[in-house]
Design a protein around this motif. Structure first.
Motif, PDB file in Angstrom:
ATOM      1  N   SER A  80       0.840  -1.191   0.000  1.00 58.65           N
ATOM      2  CA  SER A  80       0.000   0.000   0.000  1.00 58.65           C
ATOM      3  C   SER A  80       0.879   1.247   0.000  1.00 58.65           C
ATOM      4  CB  SER A  80      -0.900   0.022   1.238  1.00 58.65           C
ATOM      5  OG  SER A  80      -1.731  -1.109   1.262  1.00 58.65           O
ATOM      6  N   CYS A  82       0.744   5.764  -1.447  1.00 56.72           N
ATOM      7  CA  CYS A  82      -0.078   6.854  -1.947  1.00 56.72           C
ATOM      8  C   CYS A  82       0.802   7.912  -2.601  1.00 56.72           C
ATOM      9  CB  CYS A  82      -0.882   7.464  -0.802  1.00 56.72           C
ATOM     10  SG  CYS A  82      -2.435   8.164  -1.355  1.00 56.72           S
ATOM     11  N   CYS A 101      -7.929   5.347  -1.729  1.00 55.12           N
ATOM     12  CA  CYS A 101      -6.625   5.621  -1.151  1.00 55.12           C
ATOM     13  C   CYS A 101      -6.457   4.850   0.149  1.00 55.12           C
ATOM     14  CB  CYS A 101      -6.502   7.117  -0.896  1.00 55.12           C
ATOM     15  SG  CYS A 101      -4.824   7.683  -0.634  1.00 55.12           S
ATOM     16  N   PRO A 102      -5.366   4.201   0.438  1.00 59.37           N
ATOM     17  CA  PRO A 102      -4.155   4.160  -0.379  1.00 59.37           C
ATOM     18  C   PRO A 102      -4.326   3.215  -1.563  1.00 59.37           C
ATOM     19  CG  PRO A 102      -3.866   2.758   1.537  1.00 59.37           C
ATOM     20  CD  PRO A 102      -5.221   3.417   1.675  1.00 59.37           C
ATOM     21  N   TYR A 103      -3.360   3.264  -2.455  1.00 61.48           N
ATOM     22  CA  TYR A 103      -3.360   2.415  -3.645  1.00 61.48           C
ATOM     23  C   TYR A 103      -2.617   1.127  -3.307  1.00 61.48           C
ATOM     24  CZ  TYR A 103      -4.248   7.140  -5.214  1.00 61.48           C
ATOM     25  OH  TYR A 103      -4.746   8.404  -5.325  1.00 61.48           O
ATOM     26  N   ASP A 104      -3.091   0.032  -3.860  1.00 54.41           N
ATOM     27  CA  ASP A 104      -2.524  -1.277  -3.538  1.00 54.41           C
ATOM     28  C   ASP A 104      -2.079  -2.030  -4.783  1.00 54.41           C
ATOM     29  OD1 ASP A 104      -3.190  -1.097  -0.747  1.00 54.41           O
ATOM     30  OD2 ASP A 104      -5.255  -1.627  -1.245  1.00 54.41           O
ATOM     31  N   TYR A 121      -3.318  -5.296  -9.611  1.00 54.53           N
ATOM     32  CA  TYR A 121      -4.004  -4.234  -8.879  1.00 54.53           C
ATOM     33  C   TYR A 121      -5.448  -4.201  -9.352  1.00 54.53           C
ATOM     34  CZ  TYR A 121      -3.002  -1.948 -13.290  1.00 54.53           C
ATOM     35  OH  TYR A 121      -2.913  -1.669 -14.637  1.00 54.53           O
TER      36      TYR A 121
END
Length: 147
Positions: A80, A82, A101-104, A121
């Motif tokens: 994770s 951001c 958010c957050p990006y994984d 993703y």
């Protein structure tokens, strides 16, 4: 000619798939090599890993506790992170983009294909979030040498 041979090799070494709202790339690289590549690709974008979820370890450790004997993953982690700049941009358009958010990005090895590693993703909706998806795609592809 060298570029053509290199491109053909990368195509054979990694394949892409898009289904059920996820984008995945499969490679013959080891899990550890893909994780190393992912961590570096995130850093190369000027970003910092906020957290790592060891999903594979958790599922394996708790399978008996929940009455299962199935090994879902040989290894599986979710990274994770951001981007303050990109997050601000998409949330200024729609504050409810906070939900992304957050990006994984995940890395996994499945028991039925132990010599392959998957990186992927979730797909994002049309509009401003496609810029985030493009960033994740750049990072995932870079992690396995497809940049």
């Amino acid at each position: 000619m060298k570029a053509l041979v290199l491109a053909a090799g990368l195509t054979m070494a990694a394949s892409a798939a898009l289904s059920d709202g996820i984008v995945t790339y499969t490679t013959d690289e080891s899990f550890d090599d893909v994780v190393f590549g992912l961590e570096n690709a995130i850093l190369d974008q000027g970003l910092v890993v906020d957290g790592t979820s060891h999903v594979g370890e958790m599922l394996e450790r708790t399978k008996a506790d929940v009455g299962s004997d199935i090994t879902v993953f040989l290894k599986a982690d979710v990274y994770s992170f951001c981007s303050a700049k990109l997050s601000r941009k998409v949330m200024e358009v729609d504050p409810m983009n906070i939900r992304f958010c957050p990006y994984d990005i995940f890395v996994a090895q499945l028991p039925d294909s132990p010599d392959q590693t998957i990186i992927g993703y979730r797909e994002f909706p049309e509009g401003e979030m496609k810029e985030v998806q493009a960033l994740l795609d750049t990072i995932a592809r870079s992690a396995i040498g497809m940049d």
